[in-house]
Design a protein around this motif. Sequence first.
Motif, mmCIF file in Angstrom:
data_model
loop_
_atom_site.group_PDB
_atom_site.id
_atom_site.type_symbol
_atom_site.label_atom_id
_atom_site.label_comp_id
_atom_site.label_asym_id
_atom_site.label_seq_id
_atom_site.Cartn_x
_atom_site.Cartn_y
_atom_site.Cartn_z
ATOM 1 N N THR A 84 0.821 -1.220 0.000
ATOM 2 C CA THR A 84 0.000 0.000 0.000
ATOM 3 C C THR A 84 0.853 1.267 0.000
ATOM 4 O O THR A 84 0.304 2.375 0.048
ATOM 5 C CB THR A 84 -0.934 0.030 1.224
ATOM 6 O OG1 THR A 84 -0.144 0.173 2.419
ATOM 7 C CG2 THR A 84 -1.752 -1.242 1.319
ATOM 8 N N PHE A 86 2.590 2.765 -2.288
ATOM 9 C CA PHE A 86 2.402 3.641 -3.444
ATOM 10 C C PHE A 86 0.949 4.059 -3.611
ATOM 11 O O PHE A 86 0.429 4.123 -4.732
ATOM 12 C CB PHE A 86 2.951 2.986 -4.715
ATOM 13 C CG PHE A 86 4.455 3.038 -4.805
ATOM 14 C CD1 PHE A 86 5.102 4.193 -5.197
ATOM 15 C CD2 PHE A 86 5.217 1.929 -4.462
ATOM 16 C CE1 PHE A 86 6.490 4.253 -5.267
ATOM 17 C CE2 PHE A 86 6.594 1.969 -4.533
ATOM 18 C CZ PHE A 86 7.235 3.131 -4.931
ATOM 19 N N TRP A 87 0.284 4.288 -2.497
ATOM 20 C CA TRP A 87 -1.007 4.965 -2.515
ATOM 21 C C TRP A 87 -0.723 6.461 -2.391
ATOM 22 O O TRP A 87 0.271 6.875 -1.783
ATOM 23 C CB TRP A 87 -1.896 4.500 -1.356
ATOM 24 C CG TRP A 87 -2.405 3.086 -1.514
ATOM 25 C CD1 TRP A 87 -2.076 2.200 -2.488
ATOM 26 C CD2 TRP A 87 -3.317 2.421 -0.642
ATOM 27 N NE1 TRP A 87 -2.734 1.004 -2.311
ATOM 28 C CE2 TRP A 87 -3.513 1.119 -1.169
ATOM 29 C CE3 TRP A 87 -4.001 2.771 0.502
ATOM 30 C CZ2 TRP A 87 -4.350 0.182 -0.577
ATOM 31 C CZ3 TRP A 87 -4.846 1.849 1.109
ATOM 32 C CH2 TRP A 87 -5.013 0.566 0.565
ATOM 33 N N VAL A 88 -1.596 7.263 -2.946
ATOM 34 C CA VAL A 88 -1.358 8.712 -3.002
ATOM 35 C C VAL A 88 -1.088 9.290 -1.613
ATOM 36 O O VAL A 88 -0.097 9.990 -1.393
ATOM 37 C CB VAL A 88 -2.564 9.438 -3.654
ATOM 38 C CG1 VAL A 88 -2.395 10.952 -3.554
ATOM 39 C CG2 VAL A 88 -2.718 9.017 -5.108
ATOM 40 N N ILE A 138 1.996 14.350 -5.080
ATOM 41 C CA ILE A 138 1.263 13.387 -5.912
ATOM 42 C C ILE A 138 -0.224 13.585 -5.676
ATOM 43 O O ILE A 138 -0.690 13.659 -4.532
ATOM 44 C CB ILE A 138 1.677 11.952 -5.550
ATOM 45 C CG1 ILE A 138 3.172 11.741 -5.820
ATOM 46 C CG2 ILE A 138 0.835 10.943 -6.324
ATOM 47 C CD1 ILE A 138 3.552 11.707 -7.274
ATOM 48 N N SER A 140 -2.628 11.911 -8.087
ATOM 49 C CA SER A 140 -3.410 10.887 -8.795
ATOM 50 C C SER A 140 -2.600 9.601 -8.931
ATOM 51 O O SER A 140 -1.371 9.605 -8.857
ATOM 52 C CB SER A 140 -3.828 11.384 -10.183
ATOM 53 O OG SER A 140 -2.678 11.541 -11.000
ATOM 54 N N ILE A 141 -3.315 8.528 -9.162
ATOM 55 C CA ILE A 141 -2.671 7.222 -9.318
ATOM 56 C C ILE A 141 -1.851 7.177 -10.605
ATOM 57 O O ILE A 141 -0.839 6.468 -10.689
ATOM 58 C CB ILE A 141 -3.732 6.093 -9.298
ATOM 59 C CG1 ILE A 141 -3.060 4.727 -9.048
ATOM 60 C CG2 ILE A 141 -4.538 6.086 -10.583
ATOM 61 C CD1 ILE A 141 -2.516 4.562 -7.674
ATOM 62 N N SER A 142 -2.259 7.966 -11.615
ATOM 63 C CA SER A 142 -1.504 7.979 -12.873
ATOM 64 C C SER A 142 -0.120 8.580 -12.663
ATOM 65 O O SER A 142 0.862 8.127 -13.269
ATOM 66 C CB SER A 142 -2.264 8.759 -13.947
ATOM 67 O OG SER A 142 -2.450 10.098 -13.543
ATOM 68 N N GLN A 143 -0.017 9.593 -11.796
ATOM 69 C CA GLN A 143 1.287 10.160 -11.467
ATOM 70 C C GLN A 143 2.173 9.134 -10.779
ATOM 71 O O GLN A 143 3.379 9.054 -11.035
ATOM 72 C CB GLN A 143 1.122 11.386 -10.559
ATOM 73 C CG GLN A 143 0.621 12.625 -11.269
ATOM 74 C CD GLN A 143 0.473 13.795 -10.316
ATOM 75 O OE1 GLN A 143 -0.416 13.806 -9.472
ATOM 76 N NE2 GLN A 143 1.353 14.766 -10.451
ATOM 77 N N ILE A 144 1.562 8.355 -9.908
ATOM 78 C CA ILE A 144 2.320 7.317 -9.195
ATOM 79 C C ILE A 144 2.824 6.265 -10.179
ATOM 80 O O ILE A 144 3.982 5.829 -10.105
ATOM 81 C CB ILE A 144 1.448 6.666 -8.087
ATOM 82 C CG1 ILE A 144 1.276 7.659 -6.937
ATOM 83 C CG2 ILE A 144 2.081 5.367 -7.590
ATOM 84 C CD1 ILE A 144 0.456 7.156 -5.786
ATOM 85 N N ASN A 145 1.968 5.853 -11.106
ATOM 86 C CA ASN A 145 2.386 4.845 -12.088
ATOM 87 C C ASN A 145 3.533 5.365 -12.951
ATOM 88 O O ASN A 145 4.472 4.628 -13.280
ATOM 89 C CB ASN A 145 1.204 4.445 -12.968
ATOM 90 C CG ASN A 145 0.166 3.630 -12.212
ATOM 91 O OD1 ASN A 145 0.518 2.959 -11.230
ATOM 92 N ND2 ASN A 145 -1.086 3.694 -12.636
ATOM 93 N N LYS A 148 6.676 5.294 -10.770
ATOM 94 C CA LYS A 148 7.191 3.928 -10.611
ATOM 95 C C LYS A 148 7.898 3.473 -11.879
ATOM 96 O O LYS A 148 8.946 2.814 -11.825
ATOM 97 C CB LYS A 148 6.034 2.971 -10.257
ATOM 98 C CG LYS A 148 5.532 3.144 -8.831
ATOM 99 C CD LYS A 148 4.178 2.487 -8.603
ATOM 100 C CE LYS A 148 4.229 1.003 -8.660
ATOM 101 N NZ LYS A 148 2.929 0.380 -8.330
#
Length: 795
Positions: A84, A86-88, A138, A140-145, A148
């Motif tokens: 978890t 890499f959750w925002v 960060i 959004s999840i797209s930024q996290i992806n 990564k």
Amino acid sequence: MNKLFSVGFWEGVARIILRNRIIILIVILGLTVFLANQWQYMRFTYTEANLLPDDHPINIEYNEFLDKFGEEGNLIVLGVKDTTFFWVQKLNSWNKLSEKLKSYEEVETVVSIGDLQKLIRDDKKERFKLEPFIKDSISSISQINELKDQLFNKYPFYDNFLFNKETKTVRTAIYIKKSIVNTSARKDFIFNDFIPLIEEFETQTNLDVRISGMPYIRTLNSQNIIDEIGKFITAALLVTSLIFFFFFRSFRATFISMIVVLIGVMWTFGILGLLEYEITVLTALIPPLIIVIGIPNCIFLINKYQNEVKKHGNKAKSLQRVITKVGNATLMTNVTTASGFATFIITQSKLLEEFGIVASLSILAIFLLCLFIIPIIYSFMPPPKDRHLEHLNKRWIGGFVDWMEHMVKYKKITIYVTALLLLILSFIGIYQIRISGSLIEDMPQKTEFFGDIRFFEEEFNGVMPLEFMVDTKRKKGVMKLATLKRMNQLEELIDETSELSKPISVVSLVKYSKQAYYNGNPKFYQLPTSQEKNFILSYARNSSSEVDLLKNFVDSTGQFARITTFMKDIGTDRIERIEENLQNKIRKVFPEDRYNVTMTGKARVFQKGTRYLVKNLIMSLSLAIFLISLFMAYMFRSFRMIIVSLIPNLLPLLVTAGLMGYLGVPIKPSTILVFSIAFGISVDDTIHFLAKYRQELQANHWRIRKSVFAALRETGVSMFYTSIVLFFGFSVFIISNFGGTVALGGLVSITLLFAMLANLLLLPSLLLSLERNIANKEVLKEPSINIIPEVEQEN
């Protein structure tokens, strides 16, 4: 003449003590107050134990490295392995934690995922510039992806530094200011600010944060040492007082003995403060050791006093005889024990020198305290009542003595065969002993921080720093392409060694520069060619000071470079094989006329220190044997008696060494102490027995058998009492959280138990078997020191 001098001297001592009771008590009180005032100068250690002399080549190399690049042990790492992470919200919280850490004045810099910078080519100004991976936060999840993908696939420079792309474990590097690393400010920061901050973060995010790094490990380890001092002193007092009461069945005698040893403990702390020595994992053992060693002194003195009172009921005469008859023997036994500890002074290791000095001074101090305080206190008290003397008639002790006598009379062959078998088995075990140079093996393995060390070993291949310093022997020689290629070859071998982490150096930065020059393409993460080198490095030279990433890896002259890696906690044999492979590579790749490459770091210094101590073990133990042989020679004037007395004391040491081999207990700084300590203590029983034996020979007109059994009966009980106290006293160290302290306590206890049996069974058997060669007037000459005065005619 010597005999008269010895008796006359101790009679004089007895008169001085008993006629000046108040003055002596005032002097002891004054010294106790003075030494208690020295406690304020006691210092707790803030560095690892340096086992090598200051002028040792390994230490010199390490100090040269520190002169060039500063303190290497200033890194604390935080790690998280959680799906978890890499959750925002959690990633933003992690970055905020890093920002919070930067605000502390004790922190030099923090490198976290939020601090990572991309090296970008700027063609307009023909330079490199830095651009953050995460510009604000960060959302959004797209930024996290995207983050990564960049971290795990496009920027190998950061791999295994701040993350493990295989397991997705992430860490943050916190560099403490080098000026506080070896001071108390480090401890205050860790306990008052750092740990509460991490605990608060864990509560808020439900993430399990792992912590490691030398400043953190050393702080918690030092605190464990401090915590154990009180635990050891309490346990030693409890165990010895219970045993003492069991033997004497007297609250008064027990209380007096406890008062004496507690004053001895106060003096020990005072000596530490007076000499301004640090409290280390070794010096922390001395206070409980003084309790364990002091109680047998009390047993001898009080037992003699009660025996004398039982004989004639005259208190004054009994107190005088306590000093005259037991004083000399107790002095000799304490001197031999102190000698066992004092041999560590010659090791040239500061850690062991300080331990030897404080221990030997404390042992002599507890002897004087016992000799002065016990007779004086009893002189103010009424004579012991009959119930206080009942322990002198215990039947079970008589049964034990009868068993010993039976064995020596009728089972000598059994004793010799058993001793021979033990000797053979011991030599087999000795060949299985291994040497440990581990920096963390003796740390408390049940603690959370030890588990964190193992976590980082598994995820990032270790936390023990290992450094290589490359001297190119010319200014700006590091950035020559030929030098970089040679360093790269060495790094490839380091990377292939599973026990070492991925290295980081100027080579990685130059590779990263080439990748940046080719617009971040990871395929170009490699050293530039000779054609590429000039224009890539020209971009680097034009870059602002913010992009100057070289300063941590190259000195200001450009002559020296460092390669940093971290090592797993592995055995000494494996370390030496790795070192040999690396040294072979260094010799092959770096010509000696153009380069000088040294391998250093705290882990290597400690490993070499252990090897150094092992070599000194034989020297210190040999010195202990030599010194005690001199005592024997001076007391008995017989070479054959020296040999006979050493046999029952060396056999237990060999048995213990064999047990270490069978049980897998390695030779390391803590277990090295066992042999000299145990030998110095166990030989006390030999001195008591042989002194009484010689006295019985004269009283019985040189009839050997009668003298041996009379000495056995007379000394067997007190030897049994003191050995039991020492056995259980040293056993208290088994409750330690430190593996080395547990091994020390267990091994010394076992050695002393074997030594008691050897002195009560093997020594009398040898005297009987070799009676024609030993026990005659020409061989056993009148001693230089009359340890136990002749039995006087009773009035």
